[in-house]
Design a protein around this motif. Structure first.
Motif, PDB file in Angstrom:
ATOM      1  N   THR A  39      -4.148  -0.003 -12.291  1.00 43.41           N
ATOM      2  CA  THR A  39      -2.868  -0.535 -11.642  1.00 43.41           C
ATOM      3  C   THR A  39      -2.822  -0.211 -10.225  1.00 43.41           C
ATOM      4  OG1 THR A  39      -0.297  -0.978 -12.065  1.00 43.41           O
ATOM      5  CG2 THR A  39      -1.268   1.251 -12.650  1.00 43.41           C
ATOM      6  N   TYR A  40      -2.197  -1.065  -9.739  1.00 42.50           N
ATOM      7  CA  TYR A  40      -1.625  -0.988  -8.238  1.00 42.50           C
ATOM      8  C   TYR A  40      -0.344  -0.101  -7.932  1.00 42.50           C
ATOM      9  CZ  TYR A  40      -5.498  -4.478  -7.541  1.00 42.50           C
ATOM     10  OH  TYR A  40      -6.379  -5.321  -7.592  1.00 42.50           O
ATOM     11  N   ASP A  41      -0.181   0.768  -6.988  1.00 46.60           N
ATOM     12  CA  ASP A  41       0.956   1.324  -6.914  1.00 46.60           C
ATOM     13  C   ASP A  41       1.453   1.243  -5.400  1.00 46.60           C
ATOM     14  OD1 ASP A  41       3.286   2.905  -7.499  1.00 46.60           O
ATOM     15  OD2 ASP A  41       2.104   4.659  -6.384  1.00 46.60           O
ATOM     16  N   LEU A  42       2.376   0.398  -4.978  1.00 42.63           N
ATOM     17  CA  LEU A  42       2.784   0.204  -3.591  1.00 42.63           C
ATOM     18  C   LEU A  42       3.973   0.893  -3.341  1.00 42.63           C
ATOM     19  CD1 LEU A  42       2.106  -1.653  -1.147  1.00 42.63           C
ATOM     20  CD2 LEU A  42       3.424  -3.323  -2.343  1.00 42.63           C
ATOM     21  N   SER A  43       4.279   1.713  -2.168  1.00 41.72           N
ATOM     22  CA  SER A  43       5.422   2.319  -2.088  1.00 41.72           C
ATOM     23  C   SER A  43       5.298   2.766  -0.437  1.00 41.72           C
ATOM     24  CB  SER A  43       5.558   3.572  -2.698  1.00 41.72           C
ATOM     25  OG  SER A  43       4.336   4.481  -2.308  1.00 41.72           O
ATOM     26  N   PHE A  44       6.618   2.740   0.147  1.00 37.75           N
ATOM     27  CA  PHE A  44       6.823   3.257   1.404  1.00 37.75           C
ATOM     28  C   PHE A  44       6.482   4.545   1.678  1.00 37.75           C
ATOM     29  CE2 PHE A  44       9.545  -0.609   1.565  1.00 37.75           C
ATOM     30  CZ  PHE A  44       9.126  -1.227   2.814  1.00 37.75           C
ATOM     31  N   ALA A  45       5.791   5.005   2.617  1.00 34.03           N
ATOM     32  CA  ALA A  45       5.554   6.354   3.104  1.00 34.03           C
ATOM     33  C   ALA A  45       6.090   6.799   4.465  1.00 34.03           C
ATOM     34  CB  ALA A  45       4.005   6.462   2.950  1.00 34.03           C
ATOM     35  N   THR A  46       6.303   8.050   4.380  1.00 28.94           N
ATOM     36  CA  THR A  46       6.693   8.629   5.840  1.00 28.94           C
ATOM     37  C   THR A  46       5.746   9.639   6.221  1.00 28.94           C
ATOM     38  OG1 THR A  46       8.053  10.174   4.680  1.00 28.94           O
ATOM     39  CG2 THR A  46       9.315   8.424   5.364  1.00 28.94           C
ATOM     40  N   ASP A  47       4.896  10.352   5.286  1.00 27.57           N
ATOM     41  CA  ASP A  47       4.099  11.288   5.782  1.00 27.57           C
ATOM     42  C   ASP A  47       2.638  11.069   5.143  1.00 27.57           C
ATOM     43  OD1 ASP A  47       4.821  11.865   3.270  1.00 27.57           O
ATOM     44  OD2 ASP A  47       4.549  13.955   3.355  1.00 27.57           O
ATOM     45  N   GLN A  48       1.467  11.369   5.793  1.00 29.36           N
ATOM     46  CA  GLN A  48       0.124  11.288   5.743  1.00 29.36           C
ATOM     47  C   GLN A  48      -0.445  12.424   4.735  1.00 29.36           C
ATOM     48  OE1 GLN A  48      -2.588   9.991   8.495  1.00 29.36           O
ATOM     49  NE2 GLN A  48      -4.227  10.095   7.286  1.00 29.36           N
ATOM     50  N   HIS A  49      -0.924  12.279   3.578  1.00 27.49           N
ATOM     51  CA  HIS A  49      -1.270  13.693   2.864  1.00 27.49           C
ATOM     52  C   HIS A  49      -2.699  13.774   3.468  1.00 27.49           C
ATOM     53  CE1 HIS A  49       1.496  12.068  -0.502  1.00 27.49           C
ATOM     54  NE2 HIS A  49       2.269  12.849   0.306  1.00 27.49           N
ATOM     55  N   PRO A  50      -3.401  14.912   3.241  1.00 28.67           N
ATOM     56  CA  PRO A  50      -4.683  15.116   3.909  1.00 28.67           C
ATOM     57  C   PRO A  50      -5.668  14.371   3.096  1.00 28.67           C
ATOM     58  CG  PRO A  50      -3.369  17.333   3.150  1.00 28.67           C
ATOM     59  CD  PRO A  50      -2.717  16.194   2.676  1.00 28.67           C
ATOM     60  N   ASN A  51      -5.753  14.146   1.871  1.00 25.23           N
ATOM     61  CA  ASN A  51      -6.382  13.432   1.254  1.00 25.23           C
ATOM     62  C   ASN A  51      -6.553  11.747   1.474  1.00 25.23           C
ATOM     63  OD1 ASN A  51      -4.202  12.668  -0.368  1.00 25.23           O
ATOM     64  ND2 ASN A  51      -5.350  12.691  -2.173  1.00 25.23           N
ATOM     65  N   GLU A  52      -5.951  11.300   2.368  1.00 17.35           N
ATOM     66  CA  GLU A  52      -5.493   9.763   2.755  1.00 17.35           C
ATOM     67  C   GLU A  52      -6.116   9.462   4.048  1.00 17.35           C
ATOM     68  OE1 GLU A  52      -1.286   8.929   0.528  1.00 17.35           O
ATOM     69  OE2 GLU A  52      -1.126   9.720   2.517  1.00 17.35           O
ATOM     70  N   LEU A  53      -6.437   8.272   3.992  1.00 18.85           N
ATOM     71  CA  LEU A  53      -7.078   7.438   5.247  1.00 18.85           C
ATOM     72  C   LEU A  53      -6.019   6.467   5.699  1.00 18.85           C
ATOM     73  CD1 LEU A  53     -10.795   7.084   4.383  1.00 18.85           C
ATOM     74  CD2 LEU A  53      -9.652   8.613   5.756  1.00 18.85           C
ATOM     75  N   LEU A  54      -5.863   6.432   7.219  1.00 23.44           N
ATOM     76  CA  LEU A  54      -4.725   5.409   7.659  1.00 23.44           C
ATOM     77  C   LEU A  54      -5.380   4.129   8.263  1.00 23.44           C
ATOM     78  CD1 LEU A  54      -1.713   5.129   8.500  1.00 23.44           C
ATOM     79  CD2 LEU A  54      -2.203   6.143  10.628  1.00 23.44           C
ATOM     80  N   PHE A  55      -5.070   2.819   7.970  1.00 24.44           N
ATOM     81  CA  PHE A  55      -5.531   1.890   8.214  1.00 24.44           C
ATOM     82  C   PHE A  55      -4.287   1.039   8.869  1.00 24.44           C
ATOM     83  CE2 PHE A  55      -8.254   2.973   4.819  1.00 24.44           C
ATOM     84  CZ  PHE A  55      -9.522   2.762   5.445  1.00 24.44           C
ATOM     85  N   THR A  56      -4.547   0.072   9.723  1.00 26.43           N
ATOM     86  CA  THR A  56      -3.560  -0.663  10.381  1.00 26.43           C
ATOM     87  C   THR A  56      -3.896  -2.151  10.365  1.00 26.43           C
ATOM     88  OG1 THR A  56      -2.792   0.919  12.020  1.00 26.43           O
ATOM     89  CG2 THR A  56      -1.993  -1.348  12.125  1.00 26.43           C
TER      90      THR A  56
END
Length: 107
Positions: A39-56
Protein backbone atom coordinates in the motif's frame (compact mmCIF):
# COMPACT_ATOMS: atom_id res chain seq x y z
CA UNK A 1 12.15 8.67 -10.46
CA UNK A 2 8.63 9.81 -9.47
CA UNK A 3 6.62 12.50 -11.20
CA UNK A 4 3.88 14.74 -9.86
CA UNK A 5 1.19 16.15 -12.13
CA UNK A 6 0.39 19.87 -11.93
CA UNK A 7 -3.06 18.98 -10.48
CA UNK A 8 -1.48 16.92 -7.70
CA UNK A 9 1.08 19.64 -6.94
CA UNK A 10 -1.66 22.27 -6.77
CA UNK A 11 -3.74 20.12 -4.40
CA UNK A 12 -0.72 19.43 -2.16
CA UNK A 13 -0.06 23.18 -1.90
CA UNK A 14 -3.71 23.88 -1.04
CA UNK A 15 -3.75 21.24 1.70
CA UNK A 16 -0.38 22.47 2.95
CA UNK A 17 -1.70 26.02 3.27
CA UNK A 18 -4.99 24.97 4.88
CA UNK A 19 -3.24 22.75 7.45
CA UNK A 20 -0.37 25.22 8.02
CA UNK A 21 2.46 22.87 7.10
CA UNK A 22 5.74 24.80 6.79
CA UNK A 23 6.87 23.28 3.45
CA UNK A 24 5.27 21.66 0.41
CA UNK A 25 7.21 18.51 1.33
CA UNK A 26 5.67 15.05 1.30
CA UNK A 27 6.83 11.58 2.21
CA UNK A 28 5.77 8.67 0.01
CA UNK A 29 6.32 5.17 1.34
CA UNK A 30 5.35 1.69 0.24
CA UNK A 31 4.27 -0.47 3.15
CA UNK A 32 3.01 -4.01 3.56
CA UNK A 33 -0.77 -4.14 3.74
CA UNK A 34 -3.95 -3.70 1.81
CA UNK A 35 -5.86 -6.33 -0.12
CA UNK A 36 -3.15 -6.69 -2.79
CA UNK A 37 -0.15 -6.91 -0.44
CA UNK A 38 1.43 -3.44 -0.67
CA UNK A 39 0.00 0.00 0.00
CA UNK A 40 1.01 3.61 -0.56
CA UNK A 41 1.46 5.96 2.39
CA UNK A 42 1.41 9.67 1.58
CA UNK A 43 2.00 12.26 4.33
CA UNK A 44 3.47 15.70 4.94
CA UNK A 45 7.03 15.75 6.27
CA UNK A 46 9.18 18.35 7.96
CA UNK A 47 12.44 16.49 8.47
CA UNK A 48 14.44 14.10 6.32
CA UNK A 49 15.36 10.74 7.82
CA UNK A 50 18.84 9.29 7.14
CA UNK A 51 17.39 6.43 5.05
CA UNK A 52 15.49 8.77 2.68
CA UNK A 53 16.28 10.40 -0.63
CA UNK A 54 14.95 13.83 -1.57
CA UNK A 55 13.49 14.54 -5.02
CA UNK A 56 11.72 17.61 -6.38
CA UNK A 57 8.85 17.49 -8.87
CA UNK A 58 6.56 20.39 -9.82
CA UNK A 59 8.05 22.39 -6.94
CA UNK A 60 7.09 19.72 -4.40
CA UNK A 61 9.85 18.15 -2.32
CA UNK A 62 9.36 14.39 -2.07
CA UNK A 63 11.04 12.18 0.51
CA UNK A 64 11.19 8.49 -0.35
CA UNK A 65 12.70 5.83 1.92
CA UNK A 66 15.35 3.84 0.06
CA UNK A 67 13.42 0.60 0.60
CA UNK A 68 10.46 2.07 -1.34
CA UNK A 69 12.45 3.28 -4.36
CA UNK A 70 12.24 0.01 -6.29
CA UNK A 71 8.44 -0.04 -6.02
CA UNK A 72 8.00 3.62 -7.00
CA UNK A 73 10.35 3.94 -10.00
CA UNK A 74 8.45 5.58 -12.85
CA UNK A 75 5.32 6.25 -10.77
CA UNK A 76 3.15 9.30 -11.38
CA UNK A 77 1.21 10.96 -8.56
CA UNK A 78 -1.98 12.54 -9.85
CA UNK A 79 -5.06 14.15 -8.30
CA UNK A 80 -8.58 13.70 -9.60
CA UNK A 81 -11.69 15.63 -8.62
CA UNK A 82 -14.36 14.01 -10.73
CA UNK A 83 -17.33 11.70 -10.66
CA UNK A 84 -15.16 8.57 -10.74
CA UNK A 85 -13.37 9.41 -7.53
CA UNK A 86 -11.80 12.31 -5.75
CA UNK A 87 -8.28 12.09 -4.35
CA UNK A 88 -4.67 11.26 -5.06
CA UNK A 89 -3.98 8.45 -7.50
CA UNK A 90 -0.74 6.57 -8.11
CA UNK A 91 -0.08 5.43 -11.69
CA UNK A 92 2.60 2.82 -11.09
CA UNK A 93 4.07 0.91 -14.06
CA UNK A 94 5.57 -1.64 -11.65
CA UNK A 95 2.19 -2.77 -10.29
CA UNK A 96 1.17 -6.17 -11.63
CA UNK A 97 -2.30 -5.73 -10.15
CA UNK A 98 -4.18 -3.19 -8.05
CA UNK A 99 -7.28 -3.38 -5.92
CA UNK A 100 -10.48 -1.50 -6.66
CA UNK A 101 -9.65 1.30 -4.24
CA UNK A 102 -6.35 2.05 -6.05
CA UNK A 103 -4.36 2.29 -2.84
CA UNK A 104 -3.19 -1.31 -2.69
CA UNK A 105 -1.04 -3.05 -5.30
CA UNK A 106 1.20 -6.03 -5.98
CA UNK A 107 4.39 -6.41 -8.02
Amino acid sequence: MLTVTPRAADRIRKIQAAEHHPLPRIRIEVKAGGCSGLTYDLSFATDQHPNELLFTAEGIEILIPKKSLLYLAGTELDYADGLEGKGFHFHNPNAARTCACGISFAV
